[in-house]
Design a protein around this motif. Sequence first.
Motif, PDB file in Angstrom:
ATOM      1  N   GLU A 147      10.944  20.043  -4.508  1.00  0.00           N
ATOM      2  CA  GLU A 147      12.050  20.146  -5.471  1.00  0.00           C
ATOM      3  C   GLU A 147      11.567  19.941  -6.907  1.00  0.00           C
ATOM      4  O   GLU A 147      12.360  19.987  -7.841  1.00  0.00           O
ATOM      5  N   GLY A 148      10.281  19.669  -7.095  1.00  0.00           N
ATOM      6  CA  GLY A 148       9.733  19.488  -8.424  1.00  0.00           C
ATOM      7  C   GLY A 148       9.748  18.062  -8.935  1.00  0.00           C
ATOM      8  O   GLY A 148       9.275  17.787 -10.032  1.00  0.00           O
ATOM      9  N   ARG A 149      10.300  17.144  -8.158  1.00  0.00           N
ATOM     10  CA  ARG A 149      10.314  15.725  -8.564  1.00  0.00           C
ATOM     11  C   ARG A 149       9.002  15.075  -8.145  1.00  0.00           C
ATOM     12  O   ARG A 149       8.408  15.450  -7.139  1.00  0.00           O
ATOM     13  N   PRO A 150       8.576  14.050  -8.900  1.00  0.00           N
ATOM     14  CA  PRO A 150       7.366  13.343  -8.466  1.00  0.00           C
ATOM     15  C   PRO A 150       7.636  12.554  -7.191  1.00  0.00           C
ATOM     16  O   PRO A 150       8.690  11.946  -7.041  1.00  0.00           O
ATOM     17  N   GLU A 151       6.695  12.605  -6.257  1.00  0.00           N
ATOM     18  CA  GLU A 151       6.810  11.812  -5.028  1.00  0.00           C
ATOM     19  C   GLU A 151       6.459  10.374  -5.368  1.00  0.00           C
ATOM     20  O   GLU A 151       5.404  10.113  -5.946  1.00  0.00           O
ATOM     21  N   PRO A 152       7.347   9.446  -5.036  1.00  0.00           N
ATOM     22  CA  PRO A 152       7.013   8.047  -5.315  1.00  0.00           C
ATOM     23  C   PRO A 152       5.717   7.644  -4.599  1.00  0.00           C
ATOM     24  O   PRO A 152       5.555   7.906  -3.409  1.00  0.00           O
ATOM     25  N   ILE A 153       4.799   7.016  -5.340  1.00  0.00           N
ATOM     26  CA  ILE A 153       3.527   6.658  -4.722  1.00  0.00           C
ATOM     27  C   ILE A 153       3.726   5.608  -3.636  1.00  0.00           C
ATOM     28  O   ILE A 153       2.958   5.569  -2.681  1.00  0.00           O
ATOM     29  N   THR A 154       4.762   4.794  -3.769  1.00  0.00           N
ATOM     30  CA  THR A 154       5.021   3.813  -2.711  1.00  0.00           C
ATOM     31  C   THR A 154       5.443   4.507  -1.428  1.00  0.00           C
ATOM     32  O   THR A 154       5.061   4.084  -0.341  1.00  0.00           O
ATOM     33  N   GLU A 155       6.195   5.583  -1.556  1.00  0.00           N
ATOM     34  CA  GLU A 155       6.615   6.351  -0.372  1.00  0.00           C
ATOM     35  C   GLU A 155       5.406   7.008   0.296  1.00  0.00           C
ATOM     36  O   GLU A 155       5.285   7.011   1.524  1.00  0.00           O
ATOM     37  N   ALA A 156       4.512   7.551  -0.510  1.00  0.00           N
ATOM     38  CA  ALA A 156       3.310   8.186   0.039  1.00  0.00           C
ATOM     39  C   ALA A 156       2.453   7.166   0.784  1.00  0.00           C
ATOM     40  O   ALA A 156       1.929   7.450   1.868  1.00  0.00           O
ATOM     41  N   LEU A 157       2.320   5.969   0.226  1.00  0.00           N
ATOM     42  CA  LEU A 157       1.534   4.922   0.886  1.00  0.00           C
ATOM     43  C   LEU A 157       2.189   4.474   2.189  1.00  0.00           C
ATOM     44  O   LEU A 157       1.505   4.282   3.200  1.00  0.00           O
ATOM     45  N   THR A 158       3.497   4.303   2.182  1.00  0.00           N
ATOM     46  CA  THR A 158       4.204   3.900   3.405  1.00  0.00           C
ATOM     47  C   THR A 158       4.045   4.956   4.484  1.00  0.00           C
ATOM     48  O   THR A 158       3.728   4.635   5.636  1.00  0.00           O
ATOM     49  N   THR A 159       4.231   6.204   4.117  1.00  0.00           N
ATOM     50  CA  THR A 159       4.088   7.313   5.067  1.00  0.00           C
ATOM     51  C   THR A 159       2.668   7.373   5.628  1.00  0.00           C
ATOM     52  O   THR A 159       2.469   7.716   6.787  1.00  0.00           O
ATOM     53  N   ALA A 160       1.690   6.992   4.816  1.00  0.00           N
ATOM     54  CA  ALA A 160       0.279   7.025   5.229  1.00  0.00           C
ATOM     55  C   ALA A 160      -0.142   5.786   6.020  1.00  0.00           C
ATOM     56  O   ALA A 160      -1.313   5.623   6.334  1.00  0.00           O
ATOM     57  N   GLY A 161       0.816   4.906   6.328  1.00  0.00           N
ATOM     58  CA  GLY A 161       0.487   3.739   7.149  1.00  0.00           C
ATOM     59  C   GLY A 161       0.056   2.520   6.357  1.00  0.00           C
ATOM     60  O   GLY A 161      -0.601   1.631   6.911  1.00  0.00           O
ATOM     61  N   CYS A 162       0.421   2.464   5.091  1.00  0.00           N
ATOM     62  CA  CYS A 162       0.059   1.323   4.242  1.00  0.00           C
ATOM     63  C   CYS A 162       1.313   0.677   3.651  1.00  0.00           C
ATOM     64  O   CYS A 162       1.450   0.572   2.415  1.00  0.00           O
ATOM     65  N   PRO A 163       2.234   0.197   4.491  1.00  0.00           N
ATOM     66  CA  PRO A 163       3.499  -0.342   3.969  1.00  0.00           C
ATOM     67  C   PRO A 163       3.351  -1.635   3.170  1.00  0.00           C
ATOM     68  O   PRO A 163       4.051  -1.824   2.166  1.00  0.00           O
ATOM     69  N   ALA A 164       2.475  -2.525   3.565  1.00  0.00           N
ATOM     70  CA  ALA A 164       2.302  -3.782   2.829  1.00  0.00           C
ATOM     71  C   ALA A 164       1.702  -3.505   1.446  1.00  0.00           C
ATOM     72  O   ALA A 164       2.138  -4.086   0.446  1.00  0.00           O
ATOM     73  N   PHE A 165       0.727  -2.614   1.397  1.00  0.00           N
ATOM     74  CA  PHE A 165       0.143  -2.265   0.104  1.00  0.00           C
ATOM     75  C   PHE A 165       1.157  -1.524  -0.757  1.00  0.00           C
ATOM     76  O   PHE A 165       1.202  -1.714  -1.973  1.00  0.00           O
ATOM     77  N   ALA A 166       2.001  -0.702  -0.135  1.00  0.00           N
ATOM     78  CA  ALA A 166       3.053   0.005  -0.881  1.00  0.00           C
ATOM     79  C   ALA A 166       3.982  -0.989  -1.572  1.00  0.00           C
ATOM     80  O   ALA A 166       4.377  -0.777  -2.726  1.00  0.00           O
ATOM     81  N   GLU A 167       4.312  -2.075  -0.889  1.00  0.00           N
ATOM     82  CA  GLU A 167       5.154  -3.106  -1.509  1.00  0.00           C
ATOM     83  C   GLU A 167       4.458  -3.705  -2.721  1.00  0.00           C
ATOM     84  O   GLU A 167       5.081  -3.947  -3.761  1.00  0.00           O
ATOM     85  N   ARG A 168       3.182  -3.967  -2.596  1.00  0.00           N
ATOM     86  CA  ARG A 168       2.427  -4.543  -3.709  1.00  0.00           C
ATOM     87  C   ARG A 168       2.348  -3.560  -4.880  1.00  0.00           C
ATOM     88  O   ARG A 168       2.466  -3.955  -6.050  1.00  0.00           O
ATOM     89  N   VAL A 169       2.167  -2.284  -4.574  1.00  0.00           N
ATOM     90  CA  VAL A 169       2.146  -1.265  -5.624  1.00  0.00           C
ATOM     91  C   VAL A 169       3.516  -1.204  -6.301  1.00  0.00           C
ATOM     92  O   VAL A 169       3.603  -1.051  -7.528  1.00  0.00           O
ATOM     93  N   GLY A 170       4.573  -1.367  -5.516  1.00  0.00           N
ATOM     94  CA  GLY A 170       5.914  -1.419  -6.094  1.00  0.00           C
ATOM     95  C   GLY A 170       6.062  -2.554  -7.099  1.00  0.00           C
ATOM     96  O   GLY A 170       6.683  -2.395  -8.152  1.00  0.00           O
ATOM     97  N   VAL A 171       5.475  -3.707  -6.782  1.00  0.00           N
ATOM     98  CA  VAL A 171       5.495  -4.847  -7.712  1.00  0.00           C
ATOM     99  C   VAL A 171       4.728  -4.493  -8.993  1.00  0.00           C
ATOM    100  O   VAL A 171       5.176  -4.795 -10.106  1.00  0.00           O
ATOM    101  N   HIS A 172       3.588  -3.836  -8.833  1.00  0.00           N
ATOM    102  CA  HIS A 172       2.817  -3.419 -10.016  1.00  0.00           C
ATOM    103  C   HIS A 172       3.605  -2.408 -10.843  1.00  0.00           C
ATOM    104  O   HIS A 172       3.620  -2.485 -12.079  1.00  0.00           O
ATOM    105  N   LEU A 173       4.270  -1.458 -10.181  1.00  0.00           N
ATOM    106  CA  LEU A 173       5.068  -0.475 -10.908  1.00  0.00           C
ATOM    107  C   LEU A 173       6.190  -1.146 -11.700  1.00  0.00           C
ATOM    108  O   LEU A 173       6.474  -0.794 -12.847  1.00  0.00           O
ATOM    109  N   HIS A 174       6.814  -2.134 -11.065  1.00  0.00           N
ATOM    110  CA  HIS A 174       7.890  -2.867 -11.746  1.00  0.00           C
ATOM    111  C   HIS A 174       7.344  -3.591 -12.987  1.00  0.00           C
ATOM    112  O   HIS A 174       7.957  -3.541 -14.059  1.00  0.00           O
ATOM    113  N   ALA A 175       6.198  -4.218 -12.846  1.00  0.00           N
ATOM    114  CA  ALA A 175       5.590  -4.915 -13.986  1.00  0.00           C
ATOM    115  C   ALA A 175       5.203  -3.942 -15.088  1.00  0.00           C
ATOM    116  O   ALA A 175       5.327  -4.246 -16.277  1.00  0.00           O
ATOM    117  N   LEU A 176       4.725  -2.764 -14.699  1.00  0.00           N
ATOM    118  CA  LEU A 176       4.315  -1.755 -15.691  1.00  0.00           C
ATOM    119  C   LEU A 176       5.512  -1.172 -16.448  1.00  0.00           C
ATOM    120  O   LEU A 176       5.369  -0.727 -17.590  1.00  0.00           O
TER     121      LEU A 176
END
Length: 186
Positions: free
Chosen positions: A155-184
């Motif tokens: 659809e032309g929207r950016p895929e959330p990197i946290t979603e890509a990490l979760t889908t790839a089997g990295c849910p705990a790291f995705a949560e941590r990346v979400g925290v970094h995104l929030h801080a940024l």
Amino acid sequence: MLHRVFVDSDVLAARTPYEWLALLRHQTGSFQLHSSAGVVTDSVRLWSRRQPTRRAASRRRLELLATSLDEMIGSVGADIDLDDAVEPHRAAADAATGGAHVLVSSHPHGIAAEDPPPFDVYSPDEFLCLLDDTAGADVRHVTSEQHARARRTREGRPEPITEALTTAGCPAFAERVGVHLHALSR
């Protein structure tokens, strides 16, 4: 001393976890990525099975993997039979032979359950979280870069990197990346 991190075929075949490993290796400078010719070949077989329309690109995929690793034990032959079976226990044996400190595999518990290996065994999610524990500022930097160049959905929207990490089997790291995104975003 740099840690020698041996990457299993299932991780090499998955774009998201391997991309984060490679970027964090470059950013932190604290570890090197290693694999063997047999494991790299198995990863190309796995990748081509997941993306059958791109089988013709398999040789290019092999070249990209070989150049992104700090060391590849052995050499790859000119002809790869993409339909050959993937050797599930090759990584543990090759990692031990190659003097690895760490093995990153999507199936770490099966490897660690065998005779205790002479290296630590982590899933990509566990290892990426360990990197966040020890090099959080570097993970935040790579998070910023990854967010800026996020893949586009159909659809032309950016895929959330946290979603890509979760889908790839990295849910705990995705949560941590979400925290970094929030801080940024502050």
